[in-house]
Design a protein around this motif. Structure first.
Motif, PDB file in Angstrom:
ATOM      1  N   GLY A  54      -7.219  37.461  55.435  1.00  0.00           N
ATOM      2  CA  GLY A  54      -8.646  36.914  55.071  1.00  0.00           C
ATOM      3  C   GLY A  54      -8.676  35.907  53.943  1.00  0.00           C
ATOM      4  N   SER A  55      -7.443  35.616  53.326  1.00  0.00           N
ATOM      5  CA  SER A  55      -7.774  34.704  52.128  1.00  0.00           C
ATOM      6  C   SER A  55      -7.695  33.406  52.366  1.00  0.00           C
ATOM      7  CB  SER A  55      -6.017  35.046  51.195  1.00  0.00           C
ATOM      8  OG  SER A  55      -4.929  34.610  52.223  1.00  0.00           O
ATOM      9  N   SER A  56      -7.445  33.047  53.647  1.00  0.00           N
ATOM     10  CA  SER A  56      -7.684  31.676  53.849  1.00  0.00           C
ATOM     11  C   SER A  56      -8.714  31.718  55.185  1.00  0.00           C
ATOM     12  CB  SER A  56      -6.398  30.883  54.384  1.00  0.00           C
ATOM     13  OG  SER A  56      -5.606  30.638  53.327  1.00  0.00           O
ATOM     14  N   THR A  57      -9.501  30.774  55.015  1.00  0.00           N
ATOM     15  CA  THR A  57     -10.533  30.642  56.166  1.00  0.00           C
ATOM     16  C   THR A  57     -10.959  29.234  56.380  1.00  0.00           C
ATOM     17  OG1 THR A  57     -12.588  30.700  54.771  1.00  0.00           O
ATOM     18  CG2 THR A  57     -11.837  32.773  55.775  1.00  0.00           C
ATOM     19  N   TYR A  58     -11.241  28.846  57.744  1.00  0.00           N
ATOM     20  CA  TYR A  58     -11.516  27.581  58.246  1.00  0.00           C
ATOM     21  C   TYR A  58     -12.901  27.510  58.999  1.00  0.00           C
ATOM     22  CZ  TYR A  58      -6.460  27.534  57.042  1.00  0.00           C
ATOM     23  OH  TYR A  58      -5.399  27.809  56.480  1.00  0.00           O
ATOM     24  N   TYR A  59     -13.499  26.223  59.005  1.00  0.00           N
ATOM     25  CA  TYR A  59     -14.719  26.345  59.598  1.00  0.00           C
ATOM     26  C   TYR A  59     -15.039  24.662  60.058  1.00  0.00           C
ATOM     27  CZ  TYR A  59     -16.220  30.449  57.020  1.00  0.00           C
ATOM     28  OH  TYR A  59     -16.220  31.675  56.442  1.00  0.00           O
ATOM     29  N   ALA A  60     -15.678  24.715  61.029  1.00  0.00           N
ATOM     30  CA  ALA A  60     -16.203  23.540  61.817  1.00  0.00           C
ATOM     31  C   ALA A  60     -17.196  22.898  60.759  1.00  0.00           C
ATOM     32  CB  ALA A  60     -16.583  23.624  63.009  1.00  0.00           C
ATOM     33  N   ASP A  61     -17.229  21.441  60.765  1.00  0.00           N
ATOM     34  CA  ASP A  61     -18.296  20.788  59.692  1.00  0.00           C
ATOM     35  C   ASP A  61     -19.473  21.223  60.040  1.00  0.00           C
ATOM     36  OD1 ASP A  61     -16.072  17.633  59.578  1.00  0.00           O
ATOM     37  OD2 ASP A  61     -16.189  19.626  58.526  1.00  0.00           O
ATOM     38  N   SER A  62     -19.752  21.675  61.395  1.00  0.00           N
ATOM     39  CA  SER A  62     -20.925  21.690  61.963  1.00  0.00           C
ATOM     40  C   SER A  62     -21.748  22.980  61.471  1.00  0.00           C
ATOM     41  CB  SER A  62     -21.168  21.601  63.505  1.00  0.00           C
ATOM     42  OG  SER A  62     -20.266  22.532  63.890  1.00  0.00           O
ATOM     43  N   VAL A  63     -20.793  24.014  61.098  1.00  0.00           N
ATOM     44  CA  VAL A  63     -21.386  25.240  60.586  1.00  0.00           C
ATOM     45  C   VAL A  63     -20.892  25.684  59.181  1.00  0.00           C
ATOM     46  CG1 VAL A  63     -20.850  26.046  62.956  1.00  0.00           C
ATOM     47  CG2 VAL A  63     -19.054  26.540  61.313  1.00  0.00           C
ATOM     48  N   LYS A  64     -20.380  24.664  58.432  1.00  0.00           N
ATOM     49  CA  LYS A  64     -19.962  24.869  57.202  1.00  0.00           C
ATOM     50  C   LYS A  64     -21.200  25.122  56.199  1.00  0.00           C
ATOM     51  CE  LYS A  64     -15.476  22.396  56.441  1.00  0.00           C
ATOM     52  NZ  LYS A  64     -14.730  21.059  56.027  1.00  0.00           N
ATOM     53  N   GLY A  65     -21.046  25.989  55.402  1.00  0.00           N
ATOM     54  CA  GLY A  65     -22.099  26.425  54.434  1.00  0.00           C
ATOM     55  C   GLY A  65     -23.338  27.429  55.098  1.00  0.00           C
ATOM     56  N   ARG A  66     -23.189  27.702  56.424  1.00  0.00           N
ATOM     57  CA  ARG A  66     -24.111  28.548  57.278  1.00  0.00           C
ATOM     58  C   ARG A  66     -23.433  29.746  57.974  1.00  0.00           C
ATOM     59  NH1 ARG A  66     -26.648  26.803  61.591  1.00  0.00           N
ATOM     60  NH2 ARG A  66     -24.882  25.138  62.348  1.00  0.00           N
ATOM     61  N   PHE A  67     -22.191  29.683  58.180  1.00  0.00           N
ATOM     62  CA  PHE A  67     -21.467  30.475  58.882  1.00  0.00           C
ATOM     63  C   PHE A  67     -20.350  31.242  57.878  1.00  0.00           C
ATOM     64  CE2 PHE A  67     -21.945  29.229  63.537  1.00  0.00           C
ATOM     65  CZ  PHE A  67     -23.498  29.180  63.385  1.00  0.00           C
ATOM     66  N   THR A  68     -19.966  32.560  57.924  1.00  0.00           N
ATOM     67  CA  THR A  68     -18.912  33.087  57.227  1.00  0.00           C
ATOM     68  C   THR A  68     -18.133  34.191  58.025  1.00  0.00           C
ATOM     69  OG1 THR A  68     -20.453  33.098  55.137  1.00  0.00           O
ATOM     70  CG2 THR A  68     -18.459  34.411  55.248  1.00  0.00           C
ATOM     71  N   ILE A  69     -16.875  33.760  58.204  1.00  0.00           N
ATOM     72  CA  ILE A  69     -15.906  34.398  58.916  1.00  0.00           C
ATOM     73  C   ILE A  69     -15.407  35.630  57.953  1.00  0.00           C
ATOM     74  CG2 ILE A  69     -14.070  33.071  58.643  1.00  0.00           C
ATOM     75  CD1 ILE A  69     -13.161  33.835  61.566  1.00  0.00           C
ATOM     76  N   SER A  70     -15.268  36.952  58.593  1.00  0.00           N
ATOM     77  CA  SER A  70     -14.552  37.735  57.548  1.00  0.00           C
ATOM     78  C   SER A  70     -13.933  38.730  58.606  1.00  0.00           C
ATOM     79  CB  SER A  70     -15.593  38.542  56.708  1.00  0.00           C
ATOM     80  OG  SER A  70     -16.487  39.198  57.742  1.00  0.00           O
TER      81      SER A  70
END
Length: 122
Positions: A54-70
């Motif tokens: 869980g130390s590294s996460t990646y997001y599509a630009d369209s969801v950055k700042g709105r979605f959180t993966i864990s």
């Protein structure tokens, strides 16, 4: 091997949902885990991915700042917290497991769930 998604539903724009993915049949803690989505008539797209610990996460630009993966490796469960949902987030959401790493491409993922529907509409 099983991946079972839950938590989808109908939500108004600006609302939140938390998706879960329960994994079994493989060593969850050694796999990268990702969320993908597919809207009708569109290709499956990568939403987010998380490394083993869980130390590294990646997001599509369209969801950055709105979605959180864990993830919770003790519970063999993956999560996606989705806030400030927009109509364009409407899609079937899938979780997937990869032994080889994170990627926007679905082709490197080894195992897939059946999906959970998210609909954002007023």
């Amino acid at each position: 091997v099983q991946l079972v998604e839950s938590g989808g539903g109908l939500v108004q724009p600006g609302g939140s949902l938390r998706l879960s993915c329960a994994a079994s049949g493989f060593t969850f803690s050694t796999y990268y885990m990702g969320w993908f989505r597919q809207a009708p008539g569109k290709e499956r797209e990568g939403v987010s991915c998380i490394q083993w610990t869980g130390s590294s996460t990646y997001y599509a630009d369209s969801v950055k700042g709105r979605f959180t993966i864990s993830r919770d490796n003790a519970k063999n469960t993956l999560y996606l917290q989705m806030n400030n949902l927009k109509p364009e987030d409407t899609a079937m959401y899938y979780c997937a497991a990869s032994a080889g790493g994170c990627s926007r491409s679905p082709t490197i993922f080894d195992y897939w769930g059946q999906g959970t529907q998210v609909t954002v509409s007023s």
